[in-house]
Structure formats: C-alpha cells, structure tokens
Design an enzyme around this catalytic site. Structure first.
Site, PDB file in Angstrom:
ATOM      1  N   CYS A   1       3.440   8.590   0.980  1.00 41.35           N
ATOM      2  CA  CYS A   1       4.055   7.686   1.963  1.00 41.35           C
ATOM      3  C   CYS A   1       4.311   6.356   1.256  1.00 41.35           C
ATOM      4  CB  CYS A   1       3.098   7.534   3.139  1.00 41.35           C
ATOM      5  SG  CYS A   1       3.740   6.487   4.436  1.00 41.35           S
TER       6      CYS A   1
ATOM      7  N   CYS B   1       2.281  -1.759  15.744  1.00 39.25           N
ATOM      8  CA  CYS B   1       2.193  -1.551  14.300  1.00 39.25           C
ATOM      9  C   CYS B   1       1.470  -2.690  13.593  1.00 39.25           C
ATOM     10  CB  CYS B   1       3.618  -1.409  13.741  1.00 39.25           C
ATOM     11  SG  CYS B   1       3.675  -1.325  11.952  1.00 39.25           S
TER      12      CYS B   1
ATOM     13  N   CYS C   1       7.198  -4.464  15.571  1.00 40.63           N
ATOM     14  CA  CYS C   1       6.939  -3.446  16.600  1.00 40.63           C
ATOM     15  C   CYS C   1       5.516  -3.655  17.126  1.00 40.63           C
ATOM     16  CB  CYS C   1       7.099  -2.048  16.016  1.00 40.63           C
ATOM     17  SG  CYS C   1       8.779  -1.769  15.390  1.00 40.63           S
TER      18      CYS C   1
ATOM     19  N   CYS D   1      -0.804   6.425  10.413  1.00 42.04           N
ATOM     20  CA  CYS D   1       0.431   5.809  10.887  1.00 42.04           C
ATOM     21  C   CYS D   1       0.144   4.567  11.713  1.00 42.04           C
ATOM     22  CB  CYS D   1       1.201   6.799  11.738  1.00 42.04           C
ATOM     23  SG  CYS D   1       1.725   8.196  10.774  1.00 42.04           S
TER      24      CYS D   1
ATOM     25  N   GLU E   1       0.826  -1.206   0.000  1.00 41.20           N
ATOM     26  CA  GLU E   1       0.000   0.000   0.000  1.00 41.20           C
ATOM     27  C   GLU E   1       0.861   1.257   0.000  1.00 41.20           C
ATOM     28  OE1 GLU E   1      -3.817  -1.783   2.446  1.00 41.20           O
ATOM     29  OE2 GLU E   1      -2.213  -0.827   3.573  1.00 41.20           O
TER      30      GLU E   1
ATOM     31  N   CYS F   1       6.734  -6.772   7.288  1.00 41.82           N
ATOM     32  CA  CYS F   1       7.933  -6.280   7.976  1.00 41.82           C
ATOM     33  C   CYS F   1       8.363  -7.309   9.017  1.00 41.82           C
ATOM     34  CB  CYS F   1       7.640  -4.944   8.655  1.00 41.82           C
ATOM     35  SG  CYS F   1       9.086  -4.271   9.527  1.00 41.82           S
TER      36      CYS F   1
HETATM   37  S1  SF4 Z   1       6.876   0.298  12.824  1.00 38.64           S
HETATM   38 FE1  SF4 Z   1       6.000  -1.417  11.652  1.00 38.64          FE
HETATM   39  S2  SF4 Z   1       6.834  -1.253   9.603  1.00 38.64           S
HETATM   40 FE2  SF4 Z   1       8.117   0.052  10.922  1.00 38.64          FE
HETATM   41  S3  SF4 Z   1       9.816  -1.336  11.547  1.00 38.64           S
HETATM   42 FE3  SF4 Z   1       8.211  -1.529  13.152  1.00 38.64          FE
HETATM   43  S4  SF4 Z   1       6.963  -3.298  12.479  1.00 38.64           S
HETATM   44 FE4  SF4 Z   1       8.194  -2.641  10.720  1.00 38.64          FE
END
Ligand code: SF4
Length: 348
Positions: free
Chosen positions: A105, A119, A116, A335, A92, A112
């Site tokens: 963006c 996220c 995190c 975000c 996306e 990923c």
């Molecule tokens: S915030 Fe999300 S996209 Fe960014 S490094 Fe952490 S897990 Fe990966």
C-alpha cells in the site's frame, strides 16, 4: 545542492536526459533494469557499464529517495515502514501479506488536503506531494525490508494522500512500475484509489490498464458531503456519471467501490439497497470495510450482526461484494489509520 534523483524519471524521460548529457539513449533501459528489475542500490553494482560511465552517472544522479526510519510488524504479519524523504518529510507504506500475494500500500502525498472526516491522514493536514522517485522508492525500500524473503506482487495506491491530486508524479511512477524493463508489474496488479477527483480520472486510466478504486462510503450526497468533503465539488451524480461515460468510451476493468461502514451513519439497510441502483451501468465490485477506529475520529464500526445484514442486503441486490478483513490494526496500519504515529490509509 543535492543531485537530482534518477528514480523521478520514466525510461522515456531518462532517455532524453541521458542524451542531453552525451550518454547513449539505450542506456536508460539498462540502468532501469539494474535499479528496478535487479534491485541494485549503487552505480558501482552495474557491472556491464564502463567505469567512466558509472563515475559520470554517480556525479550527475542520486539513486535513493527514501530512508527507512522504522519497521513495525503486526500480529497478523502486516509490515508498516516509516520512511523519510531527503528533505526530512515522513510517510508510511504498508505491506499486506496474503496467501497468494503480497500487496504494498503506497503513499502519494505527505499528509492530505482533503480532510475526509473518518481518516487519520486527513487530520494531519497537507505538507507536499511526493515525487515520482519517492513513490517508486517505497517499493525498493520494502524490498530491502523483505531482504529477498518475499516478492511484492501487487500495488495499491491507498496510502497517505489522494493520488489524483499528484497525477503527474503518479503517472511517471506507474510508467516505471509497469514497464517490462523496470519493475515489470502487470497493470492489472496495480490499483489506484481516489475519493473522486473527477477531472483527473480519464487521464489516469489512459496511462495503463490498471484498476481504479473509488472511495464511495455513502449512498447520498448528504452523508457523503460529511465523510468526503470533495463530494461538494464533485457530487455522486457527477462522479458516477463520469465512470459510466468512461465505461462507454473504453471497456475498463471493474471499478472497486470502497465503502467504510460506520455505525449509525451509512450502515442502514436502505443504504445497502440504494447501492445497486446507484452503481447501475458501471462494472462494479463493492468492498465493505468496517471502520478502523483511531484517535482523530469518534466513528466506530457497526456491530458484527449489522455488518452481516448490510453485506447480505448488498449481495441480494446482485452486486459483487466482499467484506474486507482489517489488516494491521494493532500497529495503526489498517485503512484510515496511517498518521505517522509509529502509524493513514486512503480508507480503502
Ligand atoms: S481518505 Fe484520507 S488520504 Fe484519502 S483523500 Fe480522504 S483525507 Fe486524503
């Protein structure tokens, strides 16, 4: 077998490849000008190339790295494009229109690996890195969506994925984005966001004088270990020490520190007061982002009063600080929300 994608190559790289197949080196700039500055989508439209050359190029190269699956428009005008790679991977990109600029963006990975805890993209897991062509084609596809109605003026690498884990493809893409004969964006209009992959930061900043954003999100290792697990590998003193060293080596632009405010976790006045001493010696600007809720996380934003108290305490410490208004939350474009639900972001 599918043809190699021309958008995977910077102009310098393309010169080498053209030469190897008997095409004059200077044609690389000419083709890049058509593709990126003028926005054409086929060799046939490159009318100052001979017919023979256009046929040869079309036999050797493909031009499109992405197709548009769907576009959603938020109530606030934010546009989210769901895109598909040639091998069927999904990603996306989000366009954020503001008064004086339109910021795209951009994603750098499918999913990923860094997980995190706040996220939505992290919750997807990791599929693969995007190629340089798939990175720059996000700009081309959003231009297609806009149809000439608006220009993309700024780029932030804050979409799906950790950009510095895909450094080779990211830097090849940045070379195209800032090259005057390709996209021609001023480097100061390009921002790359990292959660702190420390060994890669210096190399990234050596490519062009772009902005660096660091997803900080905590003022202690104890809390940051929970929110940003890579902190266990590169704790705060290592990350911030490297940023101080780079500032000492080279006069850099200010570093943007992104700080997602999460109710009861990192939003105390003690946290706010710890920021200035923590960032001492780094030309810093702090962006506060109230947590954007999503299905993969129990975290919530603090109350408006608590956010306001945090903001005032940071400002009183002498740091430059802004509170970011969330864009596109109704279409999961804000975000931390991009997760291919008909909607991730690098939490920045
Ligand atoms: S915030 Fe999300 S996209 Fe960014 S490094 Fe952490 S897990 Fe990966």
């Amino acid at each position: 077998m599918s043809l190699p994608c021309l958008k995977d190559h910077s102009i310098d790289s393309l010169r080498e490849r053209f030469q190897a197949s008997g095409i004059e080196r200077w044609r690389a700039e000419q083709v890049a000008g058509w593709l990126y500055a003028r926005g054409v989508e086929s060799f046939d439209e490159m009318t100052d190339l001979s017919r023979e050359l256009r046929v040869q190029l079309a036999e050797q190269w493909s031009l499109r790295a992405l197709e548009i699956d769907a576009v959603q428009r938020s109530l606030d005008g934010t546009l989210k494009a769901a895109l598909r790679t040639r091998d069927g991977a999904r990603l996306e990109s989000v366009l954020i229109p503001e008064e004086a600029r339109n910021t795209l963006c951009v994603s750098t990975q499918v999913g990923c690996p860094l997980a995190c805890s706040f996220c939505a993209t992290g919750a997807l897991g990791f599929t693969r890195n995007l190629t340089a062509g798939e990175i720059v084609d996000q700009v081309c596809r959003m231009r297609e969506v806009l149809g000439g109605a608006a220009e993309i003026t700024n780029l932030v690498f804050m979409g799906m994925g950790e950009p510095l884990l895909n450094l080779a493809n990211l830097t090849e893409a940045i070379r195209l984005l800032v090259h005057p004969k390709a996209f021609g964006l001023a480097p100061r209009r390009v921002t790359v966001s990292t959660v702190g992959v420390v060994p890669q930061i210096e190399e990234l900043l050596s490519v062009a004088p772009i902005h660096l954003a660091v997803s900080l999100h905590a003022t202690t290792d104890e809390v940051r270990d929970v929110l940003v697990p890579i902190n266990r590998q590169f704790p705060l003193d290592v990350l911030l020490g490297e940023l101080r060293r780079l500032e000492g080596v080279n006069k850099r632009r200010p570093v943007f520190f992104e700080y997602t405010l999460i109710d009861g976790l990192n939003d105390s006045l003690e946290d706010a007061r710890r920021l200035a001493p923590l960032l001492h010696g780094i030309p810093a600007k702090v962006n506060l982002i109230p947590m954007n809720a999503h299905d993969d996380s129990e975290y919530r934003a603090p109350s408006p009063a608590r956010i306001d108290g945090f903001l005032r305490a940071v400002a009183a410490s002498g740091l430059r600080v802004t509170l970011r208004r969330s864009r596109g939350p109704d279409i999961q474009a804000a975000c931390g929300q991009l997760a291919l639900r008909g909607g991730h972001d690098h939490a920045a």
